[in-house]
Design an enzyme around this catalytic site. Sequence first.
Site, PDB file in Angstrom:
ATOM      1  CG  ASP A  87      -0.218   0.061   2.541  1.00  0.00           C
ATOM      2  OD1 ASP A  87       0.745  -0.720   2.723  1.00  0.00           O
ATOM      3  OD2 ASP A  87      -0.595   0.869   3.407  1.00  0.00           O
ATOM      4  CD  GLU A 182       4.376   0.529   6.911  1.00  0.00           C
ATOM      5  OE1 GLU A 182       5.236   0.751   7.766  1.00  0.00           O
ATOM      6  OE2 GLU A 182       3.962   1.426   6.131  1.00  0.00           O
TER       7      GLU A 182
HETATM    8 ZN   LIG Z   1       6.774   1.970   3.950  1.00  0.00          ZN
END
Ligand SMILES: [Zn+2]
Length: 416
Positions: A87, A182
């Site tokens: 992401d 994340e």
């Molecule tokens: Zn990162």
Amino acid sequence: MPQSALERFLRYARIDTQSQDDSETYPSTKKQFDLLNLLLAELKEIGVSDATIDQYGYVMGTIPSTLPDSHPARGRVPVVGFIAHVDTSPSASGADVKPQVIRNYQGGDIVLPGDSSVVIREKENPELEKNKGKTIVTSDGTTLLGADDKAGLAIIMAAAERLLADPSIPHGDIRIAFTPDEEIGAGTRHFDLKKFGAAYAYTLDGDTPGELNKETFSANLAVITVTGRNIHPGTAKGIMVNSIRAMADIIARMPKDIAPETTEGYEPYIHPHALEGAEAKSTLKILLRDFRTPGLDVLRQKLEEIIAEVRPLHPKATIELKIIEQYRNMKDHMGSDTRLLDYLWEATSRAGLEPRWVPILGGTDGSRLTEKGLPTPNIFTGGQNYHGPTEWLSVWGMDKSVETVLHLVQLWAEQS
Ligand SMILES: [Zn+2]
């Protein structure tokens, strides 16, 4: 011919994988599956035959050991993992990314073609100097680039392809994981440590070539809630209790010398970062950060002192403080086995770089994994200026990171 990390990176960068903070689903955005599924297919293509994806989007796979049964280290080499996230940050658009490849960079400021007000300046980017004559990648200035962390994906994929193509490189069992979410602090929420089965791991999620991370902040979120009483202003005299006024007195007392704007390196801070308010109720979220975990209590005490001072000024308001644990310095849980860090250091210098340990003023998936029992320091990728339109990537740095990974797996085999 194996694909270069650059070819892979350019393919991944064009896929929109932005995660989203206030989502009810996991992963937070469905579009992350576009890249996760592509990576799954590419892993299978290069020979990772056991590659899987689970319902949450975690892609995992194995590069089997090349050590013959007769090898003295066979059975002793621990399973080592490599992790990167798909992401990109919600803080800048990741849609329709148009990577600009600048070959043989000649120095100077870089004006981005999609928005000429966005300039990557030489004086703000000391790393540019080291990339003269080399290849760098930028966005067109209207989006982020997504080197955080698509460079990490490309590095792991390129290294995996090299290892699978050349069984003469000695290494133990290697596990790979690609993760979602994340950037919103949820990358490890459903990470199945048992299924991953590694004894040690590394995230490929750093930046400047040569920089390695084994320390992060310890982090708590403090939430101050002031409850007042609302009534129409026309009949408010003696009745209204405006929570905003009490909150303003609290905010005014936040120490200005313990703030991200005024500190650096190992210094702790108290950072008011989100405020919501009306007469009846106001809420302030405050980030508490310190490399020493017990220091978080000192920061909490400072907030308690501020609240104690403000309470008598607003006797009819209720002021509450709540502390929510976020993540812990990975150093706290790294354990006593120093091979994990020693081999990383050695691998970086074998790749021709000067290794440096640099503290991360934030958390990584590695801080959470380390806390859960999988020690996971972080490795540079060659990216710079994350989360904004001036993000850029050193292809040289990315290739050095691939080299580092290849040396690293061999060191584990050689020295175990
Ligand atoms: Zn990162």
